[in-house]
Design a protein around this motif. Structure first.
Motif, PDB file in Angstrom:
ATOM      1  N   GLN A  43      44.006  -4.750   6.919  1.00 19.64           N
ATOM      2  CA  GLN A  43      45.464  -4.656   7.047  1.00 19.64           C
ATOM      3  C   GLN A  43      45.877  -4.330   8.475  1.00 19.64           C
ATOM      4  O   GLN A  43      46.851  -4.880   8.990  1.00 19.64           O
ATOM      5  CB  GLN A  43      46.028  -3.617   6.077  1.00 19.64           C
ATOM      6  N   HIS A  52      50.109 -12.829   8.027  1.00 24.58           N
ATOM      7  CA  HIS A  52      50.703 -12.428   6.757  1.00 24.58           C
ATOM      8  C   HIS A  52      50.014 -13.042   5.538  1.00 24.58           C
ATOM      9  O   HIS A  52      50.464 -12.857   4.421  1.00 24.58           O
ATOM     10  CB  HIS A  52      52.187 -12.783   6.749  1.00 24.58           C
ATOM     11  N   SER A  53      48.938 -13.794   5.793  1.00 21.21           N
ATOM     12  CA  SER A  53      48.211 -14.383   4.668  1.00 21.21           C
ATOM     13  C   SER A  53      46.717 -14.343   4.976  1.00 21.21           C
ATOM     14  O   SER A  53      46.307 -14.317   6.136  1.00 21.21           O
ATOM     15  CB  SER A  53      48.670 -15.813   4.400  1.00 21.21           C
ATOM     16  N   ILE A  72      51.339  -9.182   1.487  1.00 22.25           N
ATOM     17  CA  ILE A  72      50.365 -10.083   2.095  1.00 22.25           C
ATOM     18  C   ILE A  72      50.059 -11.199   1.108  1.00 22.25           C
ATOM     19  O   ILE A  72      49.757 -10.949  -0.054  1.00 22.25           O
ATOM     20  CB  ILE A  72      49.065  -9.335   2.469  1.00 22.25           C
TER      21      ILE A  72
END
Length: 91
Positions: A43, A52-53, A72
């Motif tokens: 993270q 974000h993925s 996420i």
């Protein structure tokens, strides 16, 4: 966007920096603390690089997926159908 890749993550320095003497007792066969620290590391990496993925190849039973923030976008892949079913039940 170029996403930096890590050839082989070395968690030794990270664990040494985040693990106190009293925490060492929590590392057992299930690796609960290890999984938590790995999720924090992922993270932090993602936030630092505005990612974000994530696609996790070899997600197993979902230890990382269940610890990641819900914002996420996550896709886990594993060759074991049984592991995928366990992962789905945990997330």
């Amino acid at each position: 966007m170029t996403i930096p890749m890590i050839d082989k993550p070395d968690y030794t320095d990270y664990l040494n920096a985040h693990l106190g003497q009293e925490d060492a007792a929590w590392i057992g066969p299930g690796g609960t603390l290890i999984h938590e620290l790995q999720a924090r590391h992922v993270q932090h990496f993602m936030a630092s690089h505005q990612v974000h993925s994530i696609i996790e190849v070899g997600c197993g039973t979902g230890h990382l997926a269940r610890r990641l923030s819900r914002d996420i976008e996550y896709c886990g892949i594993d060759r074991s159908a049984m592991a995928i079913e366990v992962a789905r039940s945990r997330v």
